[in-house]
Scaffold this active site. Structure first.
Site, PDB file in Angstrom:
ATOM      1  N   ASP A   1       0.812  -1.257  -0.029  1.00  0.00           N
ATOM      2  CA  ASP A   1      -0.001   0.089   0.020  1.00  0.00           C
ATOM      3  C   ASP A   1       0.969   1.328   0.119  1.00  0.00           C
ATOM      4  O   ASP A   1       0.305   2.579   0.307  1.00  0.00           O
ATOM      5  CB  ASP A   1      -0.777   0.032   1.190  1.00  0.00           C
ATOM      6  CG  ASP A   1      -2.006  -1.051   1.001  1.00  0.00           C
ATOM      7  OD1 ASP A   1      -2.602  -1.109  -0.148  1.00  0.00           O
ATOM      8  OD2 ASP A   1      -2.534  -1.874   1.891  1.00  0.00           O
TER       9      ASP A   1
ATOM     10  N   ASP B   1      -6.674  -3.794  -6.220  1.00  0.00           N
ATOM     11  CA  ASP B   1      -6.310  -2.517  -5.521  1.00  0.00           C
ATOM     12  C   ASP B   1      -5.067  -2.145  -6.016  1.00  0.00           C
ATOM     13  O   ASP B   1      -4.780  -0.851  -6.116  1.00  0.00           O
ATOM     14  CB  ASP B   1      -6.630  -2.697  -4.129  1.00  0.00           C
ATOM     15  CG  ASP B   1      -7.723  -3.443  -3.537  1.00  0.00           C
ATOM     16  OD1 ASP B   1      -8.254  -4.130  -4.257  1.00  0.00           O
ATOM     17  OD2 ASP B   1      -8.088  -3.084  -2.538  1.00  0.00           O
TER      18      ASP B   1
HETATM   19  N1  GLY Z   1      -7.404  -1.371  -0.652  1.00  0.00           N
HETATM   20  C1  GLY Z   1      -8.271  -1.777   0.473  1.00  0.00           C
HETATM   21  C2  GLY Z   1      -9.791  -1.416   0.056  1.00  0.00           C
HETATM   22  O1  GLY Z   1     -10.069  -0.809  -0.752  1.00  0.00           O
HETATM   23  O2  GLY Z   1     -10.309  -1.623   0.985  1.00  0.00           O
END
Ligand code: GLY
Length: 394
Positions: A113, A173
């Protein structure tokens, strides 16, 4: 004479509707400014060097998170965007206050992330100050992120948890990290950052999408051979369902990849995702998605305003670069209008300072269901900026 009269009446009507739009924009910017003033006011006394960033509301209380949380970069990002919108130096000071505690994350290789955490915070700090110290932190962050790339798979590994279920999970994501790597390639001249971003996106096109152009959430790979082992969901309703935020991340990610690389395969993918989304009931008119497009009890399901905000932000960009741009821009405006309505926009002084209501984080875990969440606000603000920039260049 009659024709001339009609022309002037139309001109006046056009000018009035333009003025009305401008007034609404000014009202909206005033609203978000006052609400973020309130957000800072209430988070200042409860935040410390450990719990640095507001994320959501749990049991009526403001929940702040540590720098290692995937959402830690959004609140500073929101403050930077308000600085960009207003030009008021006080927002720069606040933004820096909330950005600097994230510095240690440049070394955190346990997460994919990095883009969310560092590019939304330090990325904007560098953009708005030009301070080379922030650039150094960003470049180290990008170097740390690419340690998670596996050439046999052709992807950056997303999660390290749930090793009982997955060997090498990659979530849709993860497309959102790639803009950061493309930036790092330009800033350092090191092409490998760009190569990794392109390879990750191409592997995602190959394995993440169904025939109807919706995407799976989690693709699990064999880390030695790169073969696909599982196609799963984690936050969606079912493995074969279309988790709304996942579709939004994909749309945003591929739109950005085309914008930054000019490679047609990414535009084609973005347009396919857009076609899938625009076919869903109400989306063209700006309706906000429920948390999963295949949730069993629609319309008695929670919304996900964050998905709506991400889709709007992506469509404003796609509107500029696609032959069908007019349609995408129109839909983006419609979604932004819905998010700015009473149903989704919190009154100033309420909602613990968050801008939007009705987002859903992780419904299957019954976590963050129908609540404000900071990343919804982030993409809402980004959409406001994109809309205003768009209006200026139209
Ligand atoms: N990247 C985690 C979410 O979108 O919840």
């Amino acid at each position: 004479m009659n024709k001339l009269k009609t022309f002037f009446i139309l001109l006046v009507l056009f000018a009035c509707s333009n003025q009305k739009e401008k007034d609404l924009e000014i009202d909206l910017i005033d609203h978000v400014t006052r609400q973020l003033e309130y957000a800072v006011e209430i988070s200042e006394p409860v935040r410390d060097s450990i719990l640095t960033s507001p994320r959501t509301i749990v049991d009526g209380e403001l929940k702040l998170v540590r720098s290692r949380d995937w959402t830690s970069g959004f609140f500073p990002g929101n403050l930077w965007m308000l600085y960009e919108i207003t030009g008021d130096e006080k927002w720069k000071e606040y933004a820096l206050e909330y950005t600097l505690p994230l510095e240690q994350e440049q070394w955190n290789g346990k997460t994919h992330d990095m883009g969310f955490k560092m590019f939304c915070s330090f990325g904007k700090a560098y953009k708005n100050t030009g301070d080379e110290a922030y650039k150094k932190i960003l470049i180290q962050s990008a170097k740390t992120l690419v340690t998670r790339f596996n050439p046999a798979v052709g992807c950056i590994r997303s999660w390290d948890h749930n090793t009982d279920k997955w060997d090498f999970p990659v979530i849709i994501d993860n497309m959102m990290n790639l803009e950061f790597l493309l930036w790092a390639a330009v800033e350092t001249g090191d092409q490998s950052f760009k190569d990794i971003a392109i390879t990750h996106a191409q592997t995602t096109i190959k394995n993440h999408f169904r025939d109807d152009n919706s995407s799976y959430h989690v693709i699990d790979y064999n880390p030695e051979t790169g073969e696909v082992e599982n196609k799963h969901t984690h936050q969606g309703f079912a493995h074969e369902s279309a988790w709304a935020r996942g579709q939004a991340w994909g749309l945003y990610g591929f739109t950005m990849m085309y914008r930054e690389t000019g490679m047609t395969e990414f535009l084609i993918q973005a347009e396919k995702i857009a076609a899938y989304l625009l076919n869903k009931p109400g989306i063209k008119d700006g309706e906000i998605p429920y948390w999963d497009f295949d949730a069993p009890n629609i319309p008695d399901e929670p919304y996900d305003a964050s998905a709506g905000a991400i889709i709007a932000a992506a469509l404003f960009d796609l509107g500029k670069i696609s032959a069908d741009g007019k349609l995408y821009t129109e839909v983006a405006k419609n979604i932004l209008e819905s998010l700015s309505s009473e149903k989704f926009l919190a009154p100033v002084g309420e909602n613990k300072g968050f801008l939007l209501l009705h987002s859903t984080g992780h419904k299957p875990h019954n976590s963050e269901v129908d609540v404000p969440i900071v990343y919804a606000d982030y993409y809402f603000l980004e959409s406001i900026i994109k809309r205003n920039n768009f209006e200026k260049t139209e």
